[in-house]
Motif scaffolding. Structure first.
Motif, PDB file in Angstrom:
ATOM      1  N   UNK A  78       0.781  -1.228   0.000  1.00  0.00           N
ATOM      2  CA  UNK A  78       0.000   0.000   0.000  1.00  0.00           C
ATOM      3  C   UNK A  78       0.812   1.276   0.000  1.00  0.00           C
ATOM      4  N   UNK A  79       2.111   1.193  -0.213  1.00  0.00           N
ATOM      5  CA  UNK A  79       2.949   2.387  -0.243  1.00  0.00           C
ATOM      6  C   UNK A  79       2.890   3.095  -1.587  1.00  0.00           C
ATOM      7  N   UNK A  80       2.596   2.348  -2.631  1.00  0.00           N
ATOM      8  CA  UNK A  80       2.573   2.891  -3.984  1.00  0.00           C
ATOM      9  C   UNK A  80       1.287   2.467  -4.666  1.00  0.00           C
ATOM     10  N   UNK A  81       0.542   3.432  -5.204  1.00  0.00           N
ATOM     11  CA  UNK A  81      -0.724   3.185  -5.890  1.00  0.00           C
ATOM     12  C   UNK A  81      -0.510   3.424  -7.380  1.00  0.00           C
ATOM     13  N   UNK A  82      -0.737   2.410  -8.180  1.00  0.00           N
ATOM     14  CA  UNK A  82      -0.513   2.520  -9.616  1.00  0.00           C
ATOM     15  C   UNK A  82      -1.416   3.558 -10.271  1.00  0.00           C
ATOM     16  N   UNK A  83      -2.545   3.875  -9.646  1.00  0.00           N
ATOM     17  CA  UNK A  83      -3.494   4.807 -10.244  1.00  0.00           C
ATOM     18  C   UNK A  83      -3.393   6.220  -9.680  1.00  0.00           C
ATOM     19  N   UNK A  84      -2.363   6.482  -8.879  1.00  0.00           N
ATOM     20  CA  UNK A  84      -2.000   7.843  -8.518  1.00  0.00           C
ATOM     21  C   UNK A  84      -1.066   8.397  -9.593  1.00  0.00           C
ATOM     22  N   UNK A  85      -0.987   9.720  -9.671  1.00  0.00           N
ATOM     23  CA  UNK A  85      -0.029  10.317 -10.589  1.00  0.00           C
ATOM     24  C   UNK A  85       1.381  10.215 -10.007  1.00  0.00           C
ATOM     25  N   UNK A  86       2.344  10.189 -10.898  1.00  0.00           N
ATOM     26  CA  UNK A  86       3.738  10.217 -10.449  1.00  0.00           C
ATOM     27  C   UNK A  86       3.982  11.478  -9.619  1.00  0.00           C
TER      28      UNK A  86
END
Length: 369
Positions: A78-86
């Motif tokens: 849960x540290x990185x969400x693929x559907x968040x923007x860079x």
């Protein structure tokens, strides 16, 4: 004629026969091939005059698949969400039309950031300076509008996203949470004490030929103003730093064990990644004409996917090839982890050895089901 060393489990004799046919047809052929099925080693072969079972050598972009396993762990936790923007994780990135680029798009070669003017110095790749230069770069196409293989810069993207969300380096997470836990003989950052095991990748031709226009897309993509991609793992400073785009080094057995460890578990242990994470990370994101190479290609999140021109596994398989024809992947359909590492870079005169061996492993696994 050189004979192979190692073993092929009962039912995998076809893999042994194929490997030994390669040795018979080319007296200089030297390679390792290894496979795990449902967590148990079923193939581990080495052959040829220039390699042993313990030889560590370069595998180029196979390193990207290894680094992507760290990204997979960050997504799973849960540290990185693929559907968040860079830019959500890396605000400085959101300039020159890159503010809407999603993590999944950036990590499937859709950013249009093939390189920077003047290239990256070899001692710059892992530094904040490289990430800052990439963040400030103008994309070569509208982000998300098409895809093209980011041979070097996808490593910088992965490493900086990892630093932003975890506070530590991708290489450290790989070493502490994956490599050392599962006993994997593959390194993103080769320790100095293991340097005696390293042997340079061999080439039939000068790796700097033919000349690339450093201002072309291909020139930017290959960091042509500074060095040839083919030289990278043979540079001690590159393999010591563990450049995640192309600096990983190790053995075929290490790669096969790695992909088995994260997908099926090894030696009776639990896998690192859940089926849900594997499905999310290995889902195909792009397929078609690659803007960088002009060839057909297919990518999941970082990982290469099989397609008619790269038929290394089932539709669920995911992994990565290297510029020297090294190959490593997992195939959940067959419960496989696979690794292939040649000592001499293979070219168009010897196509498909890795794919043919992978096919032979799959055939044996299917027959054993």
């Amino acid at each position: 004629m050189h004979k192979s060393h190692g073993f092929a489990a009962p039912g995998y004799e076809g893999v042994l026969d194929l490997f030994e046919s390669f040795l018979a047809e080319d007296p200089e052929y030297s390679a390792q091939v290894s496979a795990y099925r449902n967590g148990q080693k079923v193939v581990d072969l080495t052959g040829g005059p220039h390699i042993t079972a313990g030889t560590i050598t370069g595998v180029y972009s196979v390193s990207k698949g290894v680094a992507a396993l760290v990204i997979s762990l960050l997504v799973q936790e849960g540290l990185l969400d693929l559907d968040r923007t860079v830019a959500h994780y890396w605000p400085e990135f959101g300039v020159h039309g890159k503010d809407g680029l999603l993590v999944r798009e950036a990590l499937s070669h859709q950013a249009g950031l093939l390189g920077v003017e003047g290239g990256f110095a070899l001692d710059e790749f892992h530094t904040p300076q490289a990430a800052a230069r990439l963040a400030d770069a103008r994309p070569a196409w509208r982000p998300g509008s098409c895809f093209g293989y980011h041979a070097i810069t996808i490593g910088i993207l992965m490493e900086e996203l990892c630093r932003r969300v975890s506070g530590t380096s991708l290489q450290s997470i790989y070493d502490l949470r994956i490599r050392s836990v599962y006993g994997v003989d593959f390194f993103l950052g080769l320790p100095e004490e293991l340097e005696p095991r390293y042997r340079n990748v061999l080439y039939d031709t000068d790796p700097r030929q033919p000349w690339l226009d450093p201002l072309s897309l291909d020139g930017l993509n290959s960091n042509a103003p500074v060095s040839s991609i083919m030289e990278l793992p043979n540079r001690q400073e590159v393999r010591a730093a563990g450049m995640s785009a192309a600096g990983g080094v190790g053995t075929a057995q290490g790669l096969a064990r790695l992909y088995a460890a994260v997908t099926t578990g090894v030696d009776g242990g639990a896998p690192l990644l859940t089926p849900e994470t594997i499905s999310l990370m290995s889902q195909e994101q792009v397929w078609g004409l690659d803007r960088s190479s002009g060839l057909d290609n297919a990518f999941a999140v970082v990982f290469m996917k099989p397609h008619p021109s790269r038929n290394f596994g089932s539709h669920r398989a995911f992994g990565h090839e290297g510029a020297n024809a090294a190959l490593a992947f997992a195939d959940p359909s067959y419960g496989l982890g696979f690794g292939y590492v040649p000592r001499r870079a293979e070219d168009g005169r010897t196509p498909g050895r890795a794919h043919r061996l992978a096919s032979a492993v799959r055939c044996s696994a299917a027959a054993a089901s």
